[in-house]
Every structure is written in C-alpha cells, then in structure tokens.
Scaffold this motif. Structure first.
Motif, PDB file in Angstrom:
ATOM      1  N   ALA A  29     -53.191  -7.383  19.542  1.00  0.00           N
ATOM      2  CA  ALA A  29     -53.442  -8.936  19.284  1.00  0.00           C
ATOM      3  C   ALA A  29     -52.407  -9.226  17.944  1.00  0.00           C
ATOM      4  N   GLY A  30     -51.923 -10.741  18.389  1.00  0.00           N
ATOM      5  CA  GLY A  30     -51.138 -11.023  17.200  1.00  0.00           C
ATOM      6  C   GLY A  30     -49.697 -10.686  17.570  1.00  0.00           C
ATOM      7  N   THR A  31     -49.398  -9.982  18.471  1.00  0.00           N
ATOM      8  CA  THR A  31     -47.893  -9.647  18.579  1.00  0.00           C
ATOM      9  C   THR A  31     -47.005 -10.501  19.501  1.00  0.00           C
ATOM     10  N   GLY A  32     -47.900 -11.300  19.997  1.00  0.00           N
ATOM     11  CA  GLY A  32     -47.210 -12.142  21.373  1.00  0.00           C
ATOM     12  C   GLY A  32     -46.669 -13.537  20.357  1.00  0.00           C
ATOM     13  N   CYS A  33     -47.209 -14.743  20.883  1.00  0.00           N
ATOM     14  CA  CYS A  33     -46.860 -15.886  20.437  1.00  0.00           C
ATOM     15  C   CYS A  33     -47.422 -16.117  18.924  1.00  0.00           C
ATOM     16  N   GLY A  34     -48.397 -15.217  18.414  1.00  0.00           N
ATOM     17  CA  GLY A  34     -48.666 -15.291  16.924  1.00  0.00           C
ATOM     18  C   GLY A  34     -49.709 -16.131  16.943  1.00  0.00           C
ATOM     19  N   GLY A  35     -50.039 -17.024  17.666  1.00  0.00           N
ATOM     20  CA  GLY A  35     -50.911 -18.150  17.443  1.00  0.00           C
ATOM     21  C   GLY A  35     -52.340 -17.808  16.882  1.00  0.00           C
ATOM     22  N   CYS A  36     -52.831 -16.564  17.178  1.00  0.00           N
ATOM     23  CA  CYS A  36     -54.136 -16.112  16.940  1.00  0.00           C
ATOM     24  C   CYS A  36     -54.380 -15.240  15.667  1.00  0.00           C
ATOM     25  N   ALA A  37     -53.062 -15.268  15.067  1.00  0.00           N
ATOM     26  CA  ALA A  37     -52.960 -14.302  13.782  1.00  0.00           C
ATOM     27  C   ALA A  37     -54.016 -14.713  12.714  1.00  0.00           C
ATOM     28  N   ILE A  73     -59.713 -13.580  21.798  1.00  0.00           N
ATOM     29  CA  ILE A  73     -59.275 -14.020  20.434  1.00  0.00           C
ATOM     30  C   ILE A  73     -57.814 -14.206  20.830  1.00  0.00           C
ATOM     31  N   CYS A  74     -57.101 -13.231  21.308  1.00  0.00           N
ATOM     32  CA  CYS A  74     -55.688 -13.213  21.672  1.00  0.00           C
ATOM     33  C   CYS A  74     -55.510 -13.440  22.986  1.00  0.00           C
ATOM     34  N   SER A  75     -55.007 -14.556  23.382  1.00  0.00           N
ATOM     35  CA  SER A  75     -54.741 -14.763  24.769  1.00  0.00           C
ATOM     36  C   SER A  75     -53.467 -14.077  25.345  1.00  0.00           C
ATOM     37  N   CYS A  76     -52.312 -13.864  24.581  1.00  0.00           N
ATOM     38  CA  CYS A  76     -51.343 -13.363  24.865  1.00  0.00           C
ATOM     39  C   CYS A  76     -51.704 -11.803  25.771  1.00  0.00           C
ATOM     40  N   PHE A  77     -52.582 -10.999  24.775  1.00  0.00           N
ATOM     41  CA  PHE A  77     -52.697  -9.872  25.198  1.00  0.00           C
ATOM     42  C   PHE A  77     -54.415  -9.578  25.733  1.00  0.00           C
TER      43      PHE A  77
HETATM   44  S1  FES Z   1     -52.612 -15.337  21.417  1.00  0.00           S
HETATM   45 FE1  FES Z   1     -52.423 -13.533  20.146  1.00  0.00          FE
HETATM   46  S2  FES Z   1     -50.380 -13.141  20.394  1.00  0.00           S
HETATM   47 FE2  FES Z   1     -50.348 -15.025  21.472  1.00  0.00          FE
END
Ligand code: FES
Ligand code: SRM
Ligand SMILES: Cc1cc2nc3c(=O)[nH]c(=O)nc-3n(C[C@H](O)[C@H](O)[C@H](O)COP(=O)(O)OP(=O)(O)OC[C@H]3O[C@@H](n4cnc5c(N)ncnc54)[C@H](O)[C@@H]3O)c2cc1C
Ligand code: SF4
Lengths: 118, 847
Positions: free
Chosen positions: B458-466, B427-431
């Motif tokens: 989750a959601g604390t990087g680019c925020g795209g998955c929020a 779901i969150c690719s950043c983390f």
């Molecule tokens: S994909 Fe979850 S914060 Fe970037």
C-alpha cells in the motif's frame, strides 16, 4: 605493490574523528574506531565530492559505519559497502599502524584502479 | 523443450511488468514459458514519477524491475525490439529485427503514445513529447541552449511538463485549446483558481488558443501562430495534448477496435481473439480508456487470474479520481466532478485569500456523495473519495464536508475519519489493499509505515493513498494500545525528551557516560548529534571539546554550513539585522580577499560561500578582529531575530523593536535546542518583521508587547499563536526564557516549535498554564537553566581561534597542503559558483 605510505603519526589520528590523506592518486579517509584503523575513499559517490573523512562514525545493524556528511548514506568501514544501496561501495585501502605511524597503501584492496577512475 | 505453452507479452511498461510480477506470484511460470518484448531500450520504469528524472533521479532509480528479476525466473526479456505483426492464424509474431516467435497466449500491454496535433511545423527540431526517459533526455539537452519553452496542452500531464520546463530555467508558457486548465478533471471555478495559482508561480497561461502553424521565430527557434492572429515566440515546443492507445498492432491483426481506437476487451481482459489479452492504456473497456496506472494494475491481475485459471477476478471499470500536486498546488478531482448526474446538487466553497476552491456534488436526495473538486487544499480527498466509493451517507448539511473546520463542524465530521470506514473499503487502489488488509498487517506486527508498505505494498504506487494509510496505522496502533515508538535510533530505547531528562537528572556530561548507562553499541549519526545537542542545552560546554567533537555533524564541527561541493559557508551574526557601515565594509573586504560568493540571506544578514576548510580560520580571524561573532547558521540553535526599524525611525512604530530584537538575539545566541529557532520583533501591527511566522514573535502595541509562539515558514508554514498580550520588557523576556527551556526539555529531535506545539497535549492552553500560571511549578527552574546558558555563552569561533590544537583540524589533507582538486569554481554574474559536473569534466579536459 605493497608499498606503505606514511600519512601521519599515530597520535594525530583521534578515535572516532576522521582525517583525509593524499595517497598516490587517491584521497583516502582514515578512521580509528574501537582501536582499529580503517581507510576508504574520501570521495562520496552520492554527492560527487570529497568529504567522507568528515562523516560521523558509529555502528548500525551490526556494521561499523561512517555516514556521509552530505546526504547521510552509511558505508561499512571494513568493506566500503553502502548500507542503503547494494550497488554502491567505496574502495577500501590496506592500512596499518607501524612504528608509531599510520600507513596506507596507495592502491585499493578490492577493485582495480581503472574502475574507480571511470 | 519443456511441455509448457508459450506466453508472449508485448510491451514492458508499467502494466506489462506488473503483469509479470503477478504471474510469477501466481505460479504461472509452472504453466508457461514466457517471452517479453519491449520496444524501449530498458526494462520497465516508473513513468508516474518520470519528472523526477529532472530532479536528479537516474534511469536506474526509476526502474521497477528488481535486479535480476527476469533472469532469476527464467523469463526471456527482449528489449529494444518491437513486435510489428501478429499472424493470428499461425499464432506467429514478427519483430522489427525480423525474428519471429510462436505463441499460445498473447498479452498486449503496449500502452499509449502522446497525441501530437497535426499542426504544420509540428515535426520541426526542438518539438518534443513527454513520455519516455529518452524524451526527457532530449528535452534537457535542448533546454541548455534555450530561453523559452511552451507546452501545448493544459491538462494534468501538460502542467507537469510545464513545471519541468520551469525547473530547467526556461520562461514557460502553457497553451490550451479549451477555456480552462485541466478541463477533464476540474470545473470552471477550479480551473480559474488553478490558473491564478500557477500564474503566480511564473508560468504564463494562454487558454482558448488554437495553434495553426509553427514556423521560424523572431530571435527564437519557433513562432507559434494561433487562429486568433496572436503569436508566441518560443525555443521549445512540448506537445502534451492527450494520449492515444497504441493499438496499431491489434488493428493490423484485425482485432475488434473502438471507434476512436483502443483494443476492445471484456471483463476478463480478453480481446475478440480468445488467446489474446489486452491490458493497460491500450485496452478499451466499455468504450473507455483508463489513463492511470491503478486500473492497469487491476487489469493485469484479471488477466493473470484468467490465464492461469487460479483466480476469478473481473475488470468492471475503475475509479478515475485523482489527486496530485501540480507545481506545488494540491489538485484533486473525484467521481462526477462536473455534476453531470441528473438532479445532482452542488456546493462550492471559495476562499480567495488562501486561494482554496472546493466543490462537492451530491445526489438529489443528498444521501450520496457523487463527486468533488478540490484546488489549493486537498486534505479532504481521502475522506470524500471513500464516502463516494462506499456510499457513506453525508451529514444532513453536506456542505460541512468542504467548509473549513470550525469547532462546530469538527464534531460533525469527526465520525468520518478512518474509524468510520468498513473493513472492506479499498484504501490503496494501485495494489488493491483494503482497510481490513492494513488492519491485519498492523495486528501482525507492522508498526510503522515502512513495515506496512513492505508487507502490503500500500502506498508504493502512485502514492495517492499515503495519508489514509498513515491514518489507519495510527488509529489501529492506538486501538491496540501501542504507544507509538519514539526511540531515537537503535542505540537508545528512549525518546529525545527522555534522554534530556536522563542527562540532566543524572548529571551526565559526556556521550560515553550516556551510552554506557542508557544505551548500547557505539552510537550513530542520529544519536550522537542529538546527545551532543542535549549536553550543550544542559551544560553549555564548548562544542569542540575533545569529548564532544566526534558527536558533531560536519556543520557544527567546522562551524560553517557544508555546501554541495564540500566547501563551507560563513554567516557572521548581525543581531537584529543592524550593522554599521564599517562592518559592512569588513565583510566586503573579506569576501573580496578570499574570493567568496556573497548573498543577503532571508534572515537579515550576509552569507559568504565557497570557503575551503583550510581557509576558515583566516577568514574568521579577520571577522572576529572586526568585532563579529559566529552566527550559528550551522547549529540547531537560535538563528536570527528579525527586526523592523520600529519607533526610532518609522512614523508608525510604537516601541523600539530594533533594540528589543538586538537584546533578544544577544540573550539567546548560541543556545542549543532540538531544532533551529527563529524570532522576530515588529514595531507595530503592520508587522514588517513577520513575527507571526517565527518560533517566537513579538509585536509592539500602544500598551506593551504582544508575544506569539509556534510560527513557522519553511515546509509547512504555520501562523504563530498569540500567547500573551501587553507585556513589559521584563515579563516578555521571562516568558521567552520559560518557553525556550520548556521546548528544549520536551520536544522531539528536529521538531520545530510549530510541530511541537501542535503535538503538545492540551495545546496552547496547557502551554499558557505552564508558563504563565506555573501549573507544574517549574518556572524558577526553567529561568535558572536559561540564566546558566546565557551566562556561559561563548563565541565558538573566538574560542577555536585561540586553540592551536583545534586549528590543526582545519586542513583538507593531513599530509599535504594541496587544496582539494575536486573543488572547482566558475564565474557567474561576477562571482564564483560551484562548477557543475559537466563543467568540471570540460575544465579537466582543457587542462
Ligand atoms: S493508491 Fe495506493 S499507491 Fe496508488
Ligand atoms: C542562507 C539562507 C537562504 C538565503 O540565501 O537567504 C538559508 C539557507 C539554508 N537553509 Fe533555510 N535559509 C535561510 C532562511 C530560511 C528561512 C527564512 C527566514 O528565516 O526568515 C526559512 C523559513 C522560515 C522558517 O524556518 O520557519 C528557512 C527554512 C529552512 C528549512 C525548513 C525549516 C522548516 O521547519 O520547515 C530548512 C531545513 C531544516 O532546517 O531542516 C532550511 C535549511 C537551510 C540550510 C541550512 C540547508 C543545509 O543544510 O544546507 C541552508 C544552508 C545555509 C548556508 O549554507 O549558509 N531552511 N530558511 C537563509 C539564511 C538565513 C540566516 O541568515 O540565517
Ligand atoms: C509524465 C507522466 C506522468 C504520469 N503521472 C501519472 C500519475 O500521477 N498517476 C497515474 O495513475 N498515472 C500517471 N501517468 C500514466 C501512467 O504512466 C500510465 O498509465 C502507465 O504507464 C500505463 O502503463 P502501460 O504499461 O499501459 O503503458 P506504458 O507504461 O506506456 O508501457 C507500454 C510499453 O510498451 C512498449 N510497446 C508499445 N508497443 C510495442 C510493440 N509493438 N512491441 C514492443 N513494445 C511495445 C512501449 O514502448 C512501452 O514501453 C503518467 C504518465 C506520464 C508520461
Ligand atoms: S512594523 Fe510598524 S514600525 Fe515596523 S517598520 Fe513596519 S510600520 Fe514601521
């Protein structure tokens, strides 16, 4: 040191409603909460304006606090510490009820004057 | 010395720092003594959110490094110092400050630099790039003395930079070499829609332009000359024409490089030297550079695993799908957006009215989603991305995935929500957080977004998955049978709706009664105003009565809206927007005499700004004497009833909309509600009063009034729903009474009617059954309650002016008549405005 400046009569300070006093060079916000009196900077570091005395008081996670009326950060009435940001705190001033008057000392308790002016 | 080996990291950017966090987490510090070099003067900061620097986030706010992180772990962080040479034979590094250091392992995380096309003149003053905090500081400085700014490059970053220039108040241009914007991510159709939307925001776009020379301008700092002979005069040039890996160090050291640059790495993120790793934007994997943070973070994890030997992850490429908001426009690109895959089929949906463009690319067999482009509405991003990544088979008619949801297609795509995703889905690719990770965290007790973020990142990087994270949370909570908590704050285990009920049924009239009976502690800035408002909605006392005064926000307390400089604004009520010349003159005179800034509001009335607390009573005395009442611009209550001129004057009007608007405004003025309420009345279907964007909208027809409810402008506009048609005056008012009271009884705190209606179980039909058919049998009560409120109305300013006790509160200092010296105004266009920080400092210096 330890000069007390009278800012108003005791009955002029209602519970849970702040007032602002000019004490020496400082604008000081004064509150009466739960029969205790507190004095802090009236200057809100987040908005850069003098409004703390107009904030709503209450308690939050065990602290007695006032909320800035502009962006709603909370400050501990006893220590001046901001609850949302550890790096920010308000000056706290010695304050007392003395012979029917509210009195404040014109120098903050914790930190020296120089830091506040900068 | 300890027996540890030395690990040196070059670069303390987003990826370099992520590497350090992961190394610490993996216990790597037991094996290695670590030294980190960063060329910038500050530790790693969030470059992804760099532009927020312009909207007031400080360098400290952007920092990614928790206070004391490096010291605490005994890591040597050496800033403001660049490594300039690597000697691979002796394993020695040299820096620009002439120190040298020996390494056992080396990690290159040097990132990239903005490419500046070698146009003659590119080195002139006021030519910038957009990469570091220092770049932004320089741009902000130059903008102060500039009028026109031009961005070279219409890609993702270029458009972000253009927004920044626009926000700095410059006339903004974007010059793009290709024939469309965001050429890498979107196709021609999407590019065209994006262009329209961005031009509508006032940014001028020039595509197909090849800059040949930058030279002195005419009345501006520069003139840009293009290959087609045209020119553009501008004060600032901002290059955003792509990035290039910072590989100079690796090149000097003789590591294997890509043909067009980039440090070649394998699946372990190792370079051609077995003791040197490269991660982030400087690294080239399978001939590709990854210009986003998420793949960089993955590489960081891979390198940590390999260096410590404690894991075995591999870097095998990364998805470059992106979703962003550019100047308020949602844009997303997924996978093979251009349909380059052989035999692929594509579907397009264009809504010119709403300016939405969607394209879907599927495989020849229609069994796989390959890619998509979304412009103007990217709500489907999460679902489409997951379908592509996980090979979820699309519906038989794949076009349904991008068509607007009608009732028919809603059922078709209902199965595609988060419930349908397998647990292994990322779901969150950043983390690298999977759906399973989130599900576990929820089961372990994370029951709100903040807790879920804290525990999984989750959601604390680019925020795209929020959005997806939220969907998983809600879905899991429902599965667990958890009722989503609606407590208003720590002092009350109740929702606003419950509190309203407790107050009314228990006939509670003060905050202390409410908290003694139903709460704990002293209360706070959330529950006090909420209960203050509920008490007012029920009993309609004067809001500054001593019991109630400490509950009020500063706006309600001083009966004005606080402004950024601590002064207040004044908005007299102008019912229906109708005002006599005499009253206009009074407003003008008051504003002149007290030196207030005046502005016509978006609500058909006049706002006077810059009043100090001590001036408010005198100002209002004059207004009240002239027959004005408070406009409640400060209250969560009725704002304005917008009107059009209607049948009295307008040749098309069919009913007297102005009179109706005035009557309605008089009826509901002062009624406290969960949030503000706006209404409007139009005299015919041309809808000049914009009634369909209001909480309550009324439109005249030949056969009577049509009533609309639940409209909203603002953050998330919503068209009002048609509630009832062809009403006479009396029924119209009855319905509005009932609607208002039902909203007041049941809405959450700060929930506009639009959101309330969207969340009301049973929706519009249910609301009709309550208000029209009286299915709950409460209509009489609702009407009686409203009648009470209407009957007990008072102008709060009038009452206040009559109380010497209350007026005492209107001074800045209790012990001095001096004004607040921190309130400073300067002149602009012949009126006052608050001085900026800089201006205040300068003015103080002069004094
Ligand atoms: S994909 Fe979850 S914060 Fe970037
Ligand atoms: C003065 C005015 C702007 C102007 O110069 O025209 C204005 C100014 C403010 N608006 Fe507004 N809004 C004004 C019309 C609007 C409109 C247009 C309209 O009403 O036709 C909207 C969109 C319509 C709508 O609300 O549906 C609007 C949507 C908002 C919102 C977003 C509400 C939402 O549901 O999304 C807020 C924030 C909020 O209320 O939480 C807001 C909040 C504010 C506040 C109160 C922000 C604040 O707390 O300081 C501003 C202070 C007003 C002041 O100091 O006097 N203002 N605001 C307008 C006053 C109209 C009036 O006469 O009362
Ligand atoms: C305005 C802007 C918006 C962006 N938006 C997004 C987005 O929405 N989503 C997204 O995924 N990505 C976005 N990015 C890209 C993202 O910022 C990068 O992918 C990310 O920063 C890469 O991290 P990095 O550590 O590889 O490089 P960097 O963050 O650039 O860090 C490299 C560091 O190494 C230092 N360095 C270089 N050479 C040396 C040397 N020889 N010695 C010492 N130090 C050295 C550099 O000074 C720099 O501090 C955006 C970038 C910008 C500029
Ligand atoms: S809405 Fe109708 S009546 Fe009102 S001004 Fe427009 S055209 Fe005229």
């Amino acid at each position: 040191m330890s000069q007390w400046t009278t800012i108003c009569q005791d009955e002029q300070l209602s519970a849970n409603l702040g007032i602002c006093a000019l004490v020496g060079a400082y604008q000081v916000a004064v509150f009466r909460v739960k029969d205790q009196v507190f004095a802090l900077d009236n200057f809100d570091p987040f908005s850069g304006v003098n409004v703390i005395s107009r904030g709503i008081v209450g308690d939050l996670r065990g602290h007695l606090v006032v909320a800035s009326p502009i962006y709603k950060q909370h400050f501990d009435l006893t220590t001046g510490q901001c609850l949302e940001d550890d790096t920010v705190s308000l000056n706290v001033f010695p304050v007392r009820v003395h012979e029917g008057a509210i009195q404040v000392q014109p120098a903050p308790l914790v930190r020296p004057v120089a830091e506040q002016v900068a | 010395m300890s027996g540890k080996q030395t690990l040196v990291v070059v670069g303390n950017g987003m990826v370099g720092h992520s590497f350090m966090e992961k190394l610490v987490a993996a216990g790597g510090l037991e094996q290695y003594q670590v030294v980190v070099f960063g060329e910038e003067p500050r530790p790693a900061y969030d470059r992804v959110h760099l532009s927020e620097f312009f909207s007031g986030r400080s360098a400290e706010d952007l920092s990614m490094v928790p206070e004391g992180f490096y010291q605490k772990h005994g890591i040597d962080l050496i800033l403001d110092e660049a490594v300039i040479a690597i000697n691979r034979d002796t394993r020695e590094l040299t820096t620009n400050k002439e120190s040298s250091i020996h390494y056992h392992k080396l990690v290159l995380a040097t990132g990239s630099y903005p490419f500046v096309p070698p146009v003659p003149g590119h080195e002139r003053d006021n030519c910038f790039v957009y990469r570091t905090i220092e770049d932004l500081q320089a741009i902000a400085k130059a903008a102060g003395s500039s009028k026109v700014g031009t961005v070279v490059g219409g890609g993702l970053l270029g458009l972000e930079a253009a927004k920044a220039l626009k926000d700095l108040g410059l006339e903004t241009h974007v010059v793009e070499f290709a024939s469309r914007l965001m050429a890498v991510q979107v196709d021609d159709g999407g590019g065209a829609m994006l262009r329209q939307k961005i031009e509508a925001l006032g940014v001028q776009i020039h595509t197909g332009k090849n800059t040949r020379l930058i030279t002195d301008g005419e009345g501006t700092v520069h003139q840009m000359q293009f290959a087609d002979g045209e020119v553009l005069n501008t004060d600032i040039v901002l290059f955003s024409a792509g990035i290039r890996p910072r590989d100079e160090l690796a090149k000097q050291a003789g590591l294997v490089m890509g043909e067009r640059g980039g440090i070649v790495i394998n699946n372990d993120c190792l370079t051609s030297d077995a003791s040197i790793y490269a991660i982030g934007e400087c690294a080239l994997w399978d001939n590709r550079i990854f210009g986003l943070v998420a793949p960089g973070y993955q590489m960081a994890q891979v390198a940590v695993d390999h260096i410590t030997g404690k894991g075995s992850s591999q870097f095998t490429g990364a998805d470059m799908s992106t979703k962003l908001k550019l100047m308020g426009v949602d844009v997303a690109s997924i996978g093979d957006a251009h349909g380059n895959t052989k035999g692929s089929l594509s579907y397009q949906f264009i809504d010119e009215e709403k300016q939405v463009y969607k394209k879907l690319v599927v495989s020849k067999t229609k069994k796989r989603v390959l890619g998509a482009v979304l412009v103007g509405d990217a709500d489907d991003y999460g679902t489409l991305l997951q379908m592509m990544l996980n090979g979820i088979v699309p519906p038989a008619n794949p076009a349904e995935l991008i068509l607007p949801q009608s009732d028919a297609s809603a059922s078709a795509s209902a199965g595609l929500g988060v419930a349908a995703l397998p647990e292994t889905v990322q779901i969150c690719s950043c983390f690298n957080v999977s759906k399973g990770d989130l599900v576990d965290a929820v089961a372990a007790g994370c029951q709100d977004i903040a807790a879920l973020k804290g525990s999984t990142n989750a959601g604390t990087g680019c925020g795209g998955c929020a959005q997806l994270v939220k969907q998983v949370l809600d879905h899991e909570l429902t599965q667990l049978g958890v009722e989503v908590k609606k407590d208003i704050c720590e002092h009350f285990p109740h929702s606003r709706q419950e509190l309203y009920h407790l107050v009314r049924v228990g006939e509670l009239t003060t905050f202390s009664q409410v908290i003694d009976k139903h709460g704990r502690g002293m209360g706070c800035d959330i529950c006090k105003p909420t209960i203050g408002s509920i008490l007012a909605s029920c009993w309609n006392d004067y809001i500054l009565k001593s019991d109630h005064a400490p509950l009020q926000d500063t706006n309600d307390y001083f009966l004005g809206n606080i402004q950024k400089d601590g002064t207040y604004s004044i908005v007299p009520r102008v019912p229906g927007g109708e005002i006599t010349p005499q009253k206009l003159i009074v407003i003008g005179e008051v504003a002149r005499d007290f030196n207030l800034y005046t502005k016509i509001t978006g609500g058909q009335r006049i706002d006077l700004f810059g009043a100090r607390v001590n001036e408010l009573p005198a100002i209002w005395q004059r207004l009240v004497d002239a027959g004005f009442e408070t406009g409640h611009a400060y209250g969560k209550s009725l704002r304005t009833v917008k009107s059009c001129v209607g049948s009295t004057w307008c040749r098309y009007g069919v009913l007297d909309s102005t009179s109706m608007a005035i009557a309605i405004e008089h009826r509901y003025r002062g009624v406290r509600s969960p949030h503000k309420v706006k209404m409007a009345v139009s005299g015919c279907t041309r809808e000049c009063a914009e009634a369909q964007s209001k909480d309550v909208g009324v439109i005249a027809t030949e056969k009577g009034w049509n009533l609309y409810v639940g409209g909203n402008g603002g953050m998330k506009p919503r068209h009002a729903d048609l509630f009832a048609t062809e009403l006479d005056d009396e029924i119209l008012v009855k319905y509005i009474d009932r609607f208002m009271m039902f909203y007041i009884r049941t809405a959450d705190r700060l929930q506009r009617t639009s959101v309330w209606l969207d969340n009301l179980e049973g929706g519009l039909d249910y609301l009709k059954s309550v208000i029209i058919d009286d299915s709950l049998g409460i209509n009489q009560a609702l009407e009686d309650e409203m009648t009470h409120l209407v009957g007990t109305y008072q102008c709060e300013w009038k009452t206040t002016l009559e109380s010497p006790e209350k007026l005492k509160r209107f001074s800045h200092f209790i012990n001095s008549d001096q004004p607040d010296s921190n309130v400073v105004f300067v002149d602009e266009r012949h009126q006052i405005r608050p001085a900026t920080k800089q201006e205040k400092i300068q003015l103080k210096e002069v004094i």
